[in-house]
Design a protein around this motif. Structure first.
Motif, PDB file in Angstrom:
ATOM      1  N   ARG A 194     125.873-136.197  72.055  1.00 10.58           N
ATOM      2  CA  ARG A 194     126.338-135.400  70.915  1.00 10.58           C
ATOM      3  C   ARG A 194     125.157-134.862  70.111  1.00 10.58           C
ATOM      4  O   ARG A 194     125.118-133.692  69.761  1.00 10.58           O
ATOM      5  CB  ARG A 194     127.260-136.222  70.027  1.00 10.58           C
ATOM      6  CG  ARG A 194     127.783-135.454  68.831  1.00 10.58           C
ATOM      7  CD  ARG A 194     128.901-136.230  68.126  1.00 10.58           C
ATOM      8  NE  ARG A 194     129.314-135.603  66.911  1.00 10.58           N
ATOM      9  CZ  ARG A 194     130.038-134.483  66.814  1.00 10.58           C
ATOM     10  NH1 ARG A 194     130.416-133.853  67.905  1.00 10.58           N
ATOM     11  NH2 ARG A 194     130.371-133.993  65.636  1.00 10.58           N
ATOM     12  N   GLU A 195     124.190-135.712  69.808  1.00 11.56           N
ATOM     13  CA  GLU A 195     123.016-135.273  69.058  1.00 11.56           C
ATOM     14  C   GLU A 195     122.209-134.254  69.865  1.00 11.56           C
ATOM     15  O   GLU A 195     121.725-133.271  69.321  1.00 11.56           O
ATOM     16  CB  GLU A 195     122.139-136.471  68.676  1.00 11.56           C
ATOM     17  CG  GLU A 195     120.849-136.093  67.978  1.00 11.56           C
ATOM     18  CD  GLU A 195     121.024-135.360  66.642  1.00 11.56           C
ATOM     19  OE1 GLU A 195     120.106-134.589  66.289  1.00 11.56           O
ATOM     20  OE2 GLU A 195     122.039-135.544  65.965  1.00 11.56           O
ATOM     21  N   GLU A 245     123.281-132.181  72.152  1.00  9.19           N
ATOM     22  CA  GLU A 245     124.003-130.927  72.325  1.00  9.19           C
ATOM     23  C   GLU A 245     124.409-130.246  71.025  1.00  9.19           C
ATOM     24  O   GLU A 245     124.591-129.036  70.997  1.00  9.19           O
ATOM     25  CB  GLU A 245     125.251-131.180  73.178  1.00  9.19           C
ATOM     26  CG  GLU A 245     124.897-131.608  74.583  1.00  9.19           C
ATOM     27  CD  GLU A 245     126.088-132.067  75.390  1.00  9.19           C
ATOM     28  OE1 GLU A 245     127.234-132.056  74.870  1.00  9.19           O
ATOM     29  OE2 GLU A 245     125.886-132.453  76.556  1.00  9.19           O
ATOM     30  N   GLU A 246     124.558-131.000  69.949  1.00  5.79           N
ATOM     31  CA  GLU A 246     125.060-130.422  68.714  1.00  5.79           C
ATOM     32  C   GLU A 246     124.103-130.534  67.535  1.00  5.79           C
ATOM     33  O   GLU A 246     124.291-129.883  66.517  1.00  5.79           O
ATOM     34  CB  GLU A 246     126.395-131.083  68.326  1.00  5.79           C
ATOM     35  CG  GLU A 246     127.470-131.017  69.396  1.00  5.79           C
ATOM     36  CD  GLU A 246     127.959-129.617  69.682  1.00  5.79           C
ATOM     37  OE1 GLU A 246     127.857-128.729  68.803  1.00  5.79           O
ATOM     38  OE2 GLU A 246     128.453-129.396  70.803  1.00  5.79           O
ATOM     39  N   CYS A 284     122.264-126.057  76.169  1.00  4.96           N
ATOM     40  CA  CYS A 284     123.077-127.088  75.527  1.00  4.96           C
ATOM     41  C   CYS A 284     122.481-128.481  75.576  1.00  4.96           C
ATOM     42  O   CYS A 284     122.515-129.196  74.580  1.00  4.96           O
ATOM     43  CB  CYS A 284     124.483-127.090  76.116  1.00  4.96           C
ATOM     44  SG  CYS A 284     124.514-127.326  77.909  1.00  4.96           S
TER      45      CYS A 284
END
Length: 134
Positions: free
Chosen positions: A12-13, A15-16, A92
């Motif tokens: 998550r970190e 990619e976002e 990503c």
């Protein structure tokens, strides 16, 4: 050189999140896709290690890692076709970068003397390579 890049984080970190955390492969490289800043056309694909990426960020001139020669490579150092980086995007999961560049000699990007390393296209019917349109 600046501090080393942050270590990869959770998916998550990675990619976002807002932290640039390039994910180098087992050979210590990320793929670099290079396009012409004005036209958006692909010019070349290369690889960068941490040193090449750091030098690119510090100088604004594209540096790569030559897998065939096993050394750092400042694009255009001998040919004069220096690439001034205008934008860098990251994919990503941060294992590839896209450099939008202005070349000092746009007619001489490829070592073959062409504007782009992508000077042939595959004819899917004949499965032969044919000249690409400029």
């Amino acid at each position: 050189m600046s501090e080393p890049f942050a270590s990869p984080a959770s998916a998550r970190e990675q990619e976002e999140g807002e932290t640039f955390r390039p994910r180098f492969d087992a050979a210590g490289l990320v793929t670099a896709v290079v396009t012409d800043h004005e036209t958006g056309r692909p010019m070349m694909v290369a690889h960068m290690n941490a040193e090449a990426l750091d030098l690119t960020l510090e100088t604004g001139i594209a540096h790569y890692w030559s897998r065939s020669r096993g050394c750092l490579w400042k694009k255009g150092e001998t040919s004069g076709a220096l690439q001034s980086v205008r934008d860098i995007h990251v994919d990503c999961d941060q294992d590839a970068v896209w450099l939008s560049v202005v070349s000092a000699k746009p007619e001489d990007t490829c070592h073959t003397g062409r504007k782009s390393c992508f000077y042939r296209r595959l004819d899917s019917d004949s499965r032969k390579l044919v000249a690409a349109h400029s």
